[in-house]
Design a protein around this motif. Structure first.
Motif: not given
Length: 275
Positions: A34-40, A43-46, A57-59, A235-245
């Motif tokens: 799981t940590v590896a998935i978050f790391a990739f 890195l992908g967004t950064a 990104g996670p941030d 259109v708050r994609t960050d909140q959409v991803v947050l809800c999924i997480a």
């Protein structure tokens, strides 16, 4: 003379039966993937390989979580959703176990119960939403019952399979000694089917979170699904991803609870635990 049968496996501790014990893996090791998935992901967004507008990104997701927490929205949403899932799981679990015991123990019960439940299994619970709205309105009752229907089917199927998997000699012994049928159902069949019931409960919890998404998109004023709908609207994609997480981690959390209960109540089971 030492025979080959008495020579222990070198470098592997053995139990009282002489069988080598499997190596113990630290609990934190299961989180490495799981940590590896978050790391990739980070890195992908950064590095710009992943479009941050489509997948922040996670941030950014953490910032969205902090924003909603400061407003008092996130904590309330999680508690409301957990309450709905808990209520739906309790109802579906009780009904599914009772129907599974009746259908598994009595042939008459199987004839009366199995076909309707099998038909219900073939119906996507999303398709039941309009009917439930008409029957129960758009309040909490509809949401909880929709979740309970999604939970009921896996619990029933696994309870039925567990009951039919019990050694029939145990039931025959109980019958010979004139044990009441209620005790045979609860002390022999239910306990024998308990491993399958826990497996069904783990499947049901996954279905419950899926059903929750559908339920909370219907006239909801609180809950993770409501936050998700509002984020999509603005259109708050960050909140959409947050809800999924949050859905993902709550699913892991509830599955962890069931696995802890499984280890506690099935201590008598000497099953294979991996190698």
């Amino acid at each position: 003379m030492t025979t080959a049968a008495t020579v222990p496996v070198v470098g592997r501790p053995t139990g009282t039966s002489g069988v080598p014990r499997p190596p113990r893996i630290p609990a934190w090791a299961s989180w490495l993937s799981t940590v590896a998935i978050f790391a990739f992901w980070w890195l992908g967004t950064a590095t710009g390989l992943v479009d941050s507008r489509a997948l922040p990104g996670p941030d950014k997701v953490v910032e969205a979580a902090w924003e909603l927490t400061e407003k008092g929205i996130l904590g309330e949403a999680v508690l409301v959703s957990l309450g709905r899932v808990l209520a739906g799981v309790v109802i579906g679990l009780l009904v599914g176990v009772v129907l599974g015991l009746l259908s598994g123990y009595f042939l008459v019960g199987e004839a009366a119960v199995d076909k309707p439940v099998q038909m219900l299994r073939a119906i996507p619970f999303n398709a039941l939403t309009p009917l439930f709205i008409i029957a129960f309105g758009v309040g909490e009752t509809m949401k909880v019952l929709l979740i309970s229907v999604g939970v009921l089917v896996p619990i029933y199927l696994n309870t039925f399979a567990g009951v039919r998997g019990v050694d029939r000699k145990l039931v025959e012994v109980g019958t010979v000694y004139r044990v009441p049928k209620f005790l045979i159902a609860t002390r022999i069949l239910f306990l024998g089917a308990l491993p399958s019931v826990f497996t069904g409960l783990r499947f049901s919890l996954a279905v419950a979170w899926i059903a929750l998404v559908t339920a909370e998109t219907v006239n909801a004023s609180a809950g993770i699904g409501f936050v998700l709908t509002q984020a999509q609207r603005f259109v708050r994609t960050d909140q959409v991803v947050l809800c999924i997480a949050i859905y993902a981690f709550l699913g892991l959390f509830t599955d962890w609870i069931v696995r802890c209960l499984e280890r506690h109540f099935l201590r008598w089971r000497g099953s294979y635990q991996g190698n």
